[in-house]
Design an enzyme around this catalytic site. Sequence first.
Site, PDB file in Angstrom:
ATOM      1  N   ASN A 117     -48.840 -44.954  -2.128  1.00 29.27           N
ATOM      2  CA  ASN A 117     -48.861 -46.761  -1.415  1.00 29.27           C
ATOM      3  C   ASN A 117     -46.844 -47.303  -1.370  1.00 29.27           C
ATOM      4  O   ASN A 117     -47.152 -48.281  -0.923  1.00 29.27           O
ATOM      5  CB  ASN A 117     -49.599 -48.306  -1.695  1.00 29.27           C
ATOM      6  CG  ASN A 117     -49.457 -48.316  -3.237  1.00 29.27           C
ATOM      7  OD1 ASN A 117     -48.507 -47.786  -4.440  1.00 29.27           O
ATOM      8  ND2 ASN A 117     -50.441 -49.400  -3.609  1.00 29.27           N
ATOM      9  N   LYS A 118     -46.424 -46.238  -2.097  1.00 22.75           N
ATOM     10  CA  LYS A 118     -45.306 -46.651  -2.300  1.00 22.75           C
ATOM     11  C   LYS A 118     -44.207 -46.534  -1.062  1.00 22.75           C
ATOM     12  O   LYS A 118     -44.766 -45.467   0.018  1.00 22.75           O
ATOM     13  CB  LYS A 118     -44.652 -46.534  -3.973  1.00 22.75           C
ATOM     14  CG  LYS A 118     -45.050 -46.470  -4.999  1.00 22.75           C
ATOM     15  CD  LYS A 118     -45.170 -48.359  -4.226  1.00 22.75           C
ATOM     16  CE  LYS A 118     -45.447 -49.080  -5.778  1.00 22.75           C
ATOM     17  NZ  LYS A 118     -47.150 -49.655  -6.103  1.00 22.75           N
ATOM     18  N   ASN A 119     -43.369 -47.101  -1.375  1.00 21.44           N
ATOM     19  CA  ASN A 119     -42.585 -46.265  -0.181  1.00 21.44           C
ATOM     20  C   ASN A 119     -41.685 -45.234   0.154  1.00 21.44           C
ATOM     21  O   ASN A 119     -41.455 -45.318   1.356  1.00 21.44           O
ATOM     22  CB  ASN A 119     -40.591 -47.193   0.334  1.00 21.44           C
ATOM     23  CG  ASN A 119     -41.027 -49.011   0.460  1.00 21.44           C
ATOM     24  OD1 ASN A 119     -42.063 -49.579   0.236  1.00 21.44           O
ATOM     25  ND2 ASN A 119     -40.039 -50.463   0.976  1.00 21.44           N
TER      26      ASN A 119
END
Length: 383
Positions: free
Chosen positions: A183-185
């Site tokens: 879910n990270k950038n």
Amino acid sequence: MDWRIPLADIDFDSREEAAVLEVLKSRWLTMGGVTQVFEQEFASYVGARHAIAVTNGTAALHLACLAAGLGRGDEVIVPSLSFVATANAVRYTGAVPIFVDIESEQDLDISLTSIEQKLTERTRAIMVMHYGGYACDMPAIVTLARAHGIKVIEDAAHAIGSDIDGRKLGVWGDIGCFSFFSNKNMTTGEGGMIVTNDDAAADKMRTIRSHGMTTMSWDRHKGHAWSYDVVELGYNYRIDEIRAALGRVQLSKLEQNNKKRRNLSVLYREQLEELVPSVVVPFNNPRGTSACHLFPILLPMGCDRIGFMEHLKSNGIQTSIHYPPIHKFLTYAEGSDAQLDLRLTETVSSREVTLPLFAALTEENVVDVVRSVQGAVQKLNSK
Ligand SMILES: Cc1ncc(COP(=O)(O)O)c(C=O)c1O
């Protein structure tokens, strides 16, 4: 559940597929040359002397704590409004996390005053977490830490690409840790990175990333070594070439994707304007440039949060909570300081809802989410 507008989404295309295929065809899968290039590119991107790729962000935090020399009898100041890994990493070393409050309803990062109040002669480090990609007050925190001779570790899991005055988060303190969870950038599925300008800390973390061994399989494969010694107790926290290859492509897209996240966050703020101040939109005046990992809002006092999230769910919109306070979890609450007064953390945490945010979210999606937020607030306020 098939969300019409999910909370987060990945940005993978034929470039990631080609990069993975190239690794598969090379027949070298474990940590090697691709990882080394990924580390060099990441170090150069954040402006650090060293970048060390690891198996996940939690392993990065654990290695950082060990390199900071933490152990039994030591205290580390940490925010309670974070993911549990922030505090767990401290506990793995035998040190004790000392929870402190956040700054305000506007600034959900660790409070400087709160840190000052909790300093003791056993304090060895401050672990900050840049909530949602929004920078903590790093100039003040680093100055305070230097004055007390203690280390600063940055949990920069949300802040890949954030900066203050052009200096990237992760390199303000002694050691910075990133997560590449999906879910990270930027993501490698599971994965993480540690950055530091401290040569000795980097050496130690590289060694204990791989069992405390003096050489790697990769060195032996390249004909650089025949054997190895084990010089201290280490772990298997290595990344692999497949994930490093994904990381390289994702890093090349990061600036562009962070810009999209920033623009979408501006639009969210404009669209939510008419609900303010009953709905609080934190980080209206952030320090520096945020990677805009999350878009948090605080619901009106006393608003039924589950009812609110259910309303959005009925419109196909996924939301989340960042975070339940760590000091309230069973494994932390037992035997904790009865005087723990983290009022802001507790009220903010009970009112917080995270709205969808990812690079491919459209402006229409944002308008759609805000319309649903308005509907939910009206419905729940009239009850
Ligand atoms: C603030 C924070 N710290 C640490 C971590 C741990 O990272 P990982 O899941 O890669 O171990 C996360 C990941 O979700 C996080 O959000």
